[in-house]
Design an enzyme around this catalytic site. Structure first.
Site, mmCIF file in Angstrom:
data_model
loop_
_atom_site.group_PDB
_atom_site.id
_atom_site.type_symbol
_atom_site.label_atom_id
_atom_site.label_comp_id
_atom_site.label_asym_id
_atom_site.label_seq_id
_atom_site.Cartn_x
_atom_site.Cartn_y
_atom_site.Cartn_z
ATOM 1 N N CYS A 1 0.837 -1.191 0.000
ATOM 2 C CA CYS A 1 0.000 0.000 0.000
ATOM 3 C C CYS A 1 0.875 1.246 0.000
ATOM 4 O O CYS A 1 1.883 1.316 0.703
ATOM 5 C CB CYS A 1 -0.908 -0.015 1.227
ATOM 6 S SG CYS A 1 -1.861 1.508 1.461
ATOM 7 N N CYS B 1 1.671 4.391 3.617
ATOM 8 C CA CYS B 1 2.718 4.575 4.628
ATOM 9 C C CYS B 1 4.085 4.231 4.044
ATOM 10 O O CYS B 1 4.202 3.342 3.197
ATOM 11 C CB CYS B 1 2.466 3.690 5.844
ATOM 12 S SG CYS B 1 0.999 4.127 6.793
ATOM 13 N N GLN C 1 -7.958 19.307 10.425
ATOM 14 C CA GLN C 1 -6.776 18.464 10.625
ATOM 15 C C GLN C 1 -7.179 17.038 10.983
ATOM 16 O O GLN C 1 -8.118 16.829 11.766
ATOM 17 C CB GLN C 1 -5.881 19.047 11.723
ATOM 18 C CG GLN C 1 -5.264 20.392 11.366
ATOM 19 C CD GLN C 1 -4.162 20.283 10.323
ATOM 20 O OE1 GLN C 1 -3.893 19.211 9.799
ATOM 21 N NE2 GLN C 1 -3.522 21.401 10.025
ATOM 22 N N TYR D 1 -7.098 32.120 6.266
ATOM 23 C CA TYR D 1 -7.426 30.736 5.890
ATOM 24 C C TYR D 1 -7.933 29.989 7.130
ATOM 25 O O TYR D 1 -7.498 28.886 7.439
ATOM 26 C CB TYR D 1 -6.211 30.012 5.314
ATOM 27 C CG TYR D 1 -5.491 30.732 4.201
ATOM 28 C CD1 TYR D 1 -5.908 30.602 2.882
ATOM 29 C CD2 TYR D 1 -4.388 31.538 4.461
ATOM 30 C CE1 TYR D 1 -5.244 31.251 1.853
ATOM 31 C CE2 TYR D 1 -3.710 32.194 3.446
ATOM 32 C CZ TYR D 1 -4.142 32.047 2.149
ATOM 33 O OH TYR D 1 -3.478 32.691 1.129
ATOM 34 N N ASP E 1 -2.337 29.950 7.533
ATOM 35 C CA ASP E 1 -2.438 28.492 7.408
ATOM 36 C C ASP E 1 -3.023 28.168 6.035
ATOM 37 O O ASP E 1 -4.174 27.739 5.911
ATOM 38 C CB ASP E 1 -3.320 27.932 8.526
ATOM 39 C CG ASP E 1 -3.306 26.406 8.572
ATOM 40 O OD1 ASP E 1 -2.515 25.793 7.828
ATOM 41 O OD2 ASP E 1 -4.091 25.830 9.353
ATOM 42 N N CYS F 1 1.080 22.902 5.707
ATOM 43 C CA CYS F 1 1.058 21.477 5.368
ATOM 44 C C CYS F 1 2.058 21.166 4.257
ATOM 45 O O CYS F 1 2.191 20.021 3.849
ATOM 46 C CB CYS F 1 -0.342 21.050 4.944
ATOM 47 S SG CYS F 1 -0.955 21.901 3.479
#
Length: 557
Positions: A185, A188, A372, A408, A479, A506
């Site tokens: 997958c 991760c 988040q 934001y 943000d 992010c």
């Protein structure tokens, strides 16, 4: 395909013969052409129109570099670092940067030199071949591995990890992985690593981002702080979006079974491919999400032939929204510490309401909107931002800031949590739906309207809406989405000239770019109009993955 049930959890598998054929999503990105023949340009005689089209694509590809700060560009910067700038410049000058030393599907043994900011291992071509990098998922520095090249880019190829011949015993421990799909997958990258190693790698990502994109002189760059850990390492993710494709035409015409058809895969992307792999549970998702995912899978399998197109599902961990909260009431109908109030449910409707607690604060937001996805780290994150805004020195040497502009602002997370420390707070957001929820959240947390207000507007118009805020006493919190801030926004920010800027991101690469722009724009200013970068720190909102978020604090001097 690899049968997850027959694979040891976390083990990096050797591809079986059945996977020797390239999956549909892993066709070579470009044809392997003799680039030297293209130098003749339009005067060259081609055998057919297809050859001419391929040559034209190749010339265009040679002239095209990745978009700055994109994931492709981040990888390109790592490749330059591994190969060396001199080697890269010489290859481009000689026009050989697309001439891979590896044949399509060739297997080769290589040694991994480093881990990219995107989480893949980067190896170098063996001795005797031209300088070239090979990007391989799940490979660690110092490991000798066997890979199969399947796609080429500029001075690098992508490869499947077929075998770890000599593992890095200090870093790799496959028994750490808690997911039977790890190694297949694409979700991760780091489950075989200790958590301390993951945090160190994420700090390195922040360091490289500021080195590659900020253009800040070394003397002006503070030391990057250690990555702030997540309290939860697994079972933390409060949002999951698995997907599946509709039945192919051939399946619609043939006999139908009540059993799950072989072509139906409900889950996430396979490593290195655009195909979906079937996944029954996700250990990084919260328990309530996994409890809901199983039954929904069964319903999809039962009704799969009713779907006309592919679907992206939504699972969001939420407090029980059947307990109605009245924003106009001064008292709650239920104790917020009670078991009933804190019972978790799973919201699967994009338009449904999700409820979440961050410390003692309650938030509601639309299921399809942004919030988040790791609740366990939100209180440490907001506490850090608060302490960065109000360092101990402000209590004795300078007056505390009194106004906060939360750009934001989304559903009001930072504006509301930080509101006790300011006289006045303004949250600005383009989405009218988010503003509606943010306004409701302020009422749910008993914050008076005269203290906190939320205003809908374009990010570039933010500072026109807060003209009454005194710049010398104001903090601006940024943000933004992954693309960061545009030039007009930064110009308006600097014209407003708040005392403190807190940039939560992010995407640390666009953050580094924007922070560098702010410092260069004010570098020659007089005292009172110049900013310094006080600190930068990464936050681990997504353990077991390569992703890192970061907070940068700029102070006016």
């Amino acid at each position: 395909m690899v049968d997850p049930e027959s694979t040891v959890v976390g083990q990096v598998h050797v591809l079986p013969d059945s996977e020797k054929e390239l999956p549909a999503g892993k066709k070579p990105r470009i044809e392997v052409l003799d680039v030297s023949e293209l130098e003749a340009g339009s005067s060259r005689q081609y055998k057919n129109k297809e050859d001419r089209r391929n040559a034209k694509k190749e010339r265009k590809r040679k002239a095209t570099f990745p978009e700055p700060c994109s994931s492709e560009d981040v990888l390109w910067q790592d490749i330059i670092s591994v190969l060396g700038r001199e080697v890269v410049d010489r290859a481009i000058e000689d026009g050989v940067e697309l001439q891979s030393p590896f044949k399509y599907h060739e297997e080769v043994e290589v040694e991994v030199k480093t881990i990219s900011s995107n989480g893949e291992g980067i190896a170098l071509s063996p001795e005797g071949r031209s300088p070239w990098a090979i990007v391989v998922p799940l490979a660690l520095p110092g490991e000798k591995i066997r890979v199969r090249a399947y796609r080429q880019g500029r001075l690098h190829s992508y490869g499947d990890l077929l075998e770890v011949i000599t593992p890095n015993a200090e870093l790799r421990d496959d028994s750490r992985a808690q997911c039977k799909y790890f190694g297949s997958c694409a979700g991760c990258q780091y489950q075989m690593l200790s958590y301390d190693t993951q945090l160190d790698l994420k700090r390195d990502v922040v360091v490289k981002a500021y080195r590659n994109y900020s253009k800040i002189p070394e003397p002006s760059m503070p030391r990057i702080l250690s990555t702030m850990p997540s309290p939860l390492k697994y079972a933390y993710r409060t949002k999951l979006t698995p997907h599946f494709d509709a039945p192919p035409k051939s399946a619609r015409k043939g006999p139908r079974s009540t059993e799950k058809p072989d072509w139906l895969h409900i889950g996430f992307n396979r490593i290195g491919a655009q195909s979906t792999m079937d996944i029954e549970d996700c250990p990084i998702a919260t328990p309530v999400i996994n409890e809901s995912y199983g039954p929904m899978r069964k319903d999809i399998i039962k009704d799969i032939y009713t779907y006309k197109k592919g679907v992206s599902l939504l699972f969001r961990d939420s407090l029980d929204t059947s307990i109605t909260l009245d924003p106009d009431s001064t008292s709650d109908p239920v104790d917020r510490l009670s078991e009933a109030f804190n019972r978790h449910i799973c919201v699967t409707d994009q338009k449904g309401t999700v409820r979440e607690k961050v410390g003692d604060w309650v938030f509601e937001y639309n299921g399809g909107s942004f919030f988040q996805n790791n609740n366990s780290v939100l209180l440490p994150l907001t506490d850090y931002v608060r302490d960065a805004i109000f360092p101990p020195t402000t209590t004795t040497t300078t007056a505390r800031p009194t106004h906060l502009v939360d750009t934001y602002c989304g559903s009001g997370l930072f504006a509301i949590v930080l509101s006790p420390h300011f006289d006045k707070v303004a949250g600005i957001e383009l989405s009218a739906d988010s503003i509606r929820y943010a306004t409701r959240n302020a009422k749910l947390n008993n914050i008076p309207e005269e203290k906190v207000s939320f205003r809908s507007g374009n990010a570039g118009e933010i500072f026109a809406t807060v003209r009454d805020f005194p710049a010398d006493d104001s903090v601006v919190l940024i943000d933004p989405p992954r693309k960061g801030c545009d030039e007009f926004f930064i110009q308006q920010l600097l014209a407003f000239a708040p005392r403190t800027i807190v940039y939560v991101s992010c995407n640390v690469h666009t953050q580094a770019r924007d922070v560098g722009s702010i410092l260069r724009a004010t570098g020659g200013n007089e005292i009172g109009k110049k900013y310094v970068l006080e600190c930068v720190r990464g936050f681990d909102l997504f353990p077991q993955t390569a992703h890192v978020e970061s907070v940068a604090v700029l102070r006016r001097v």
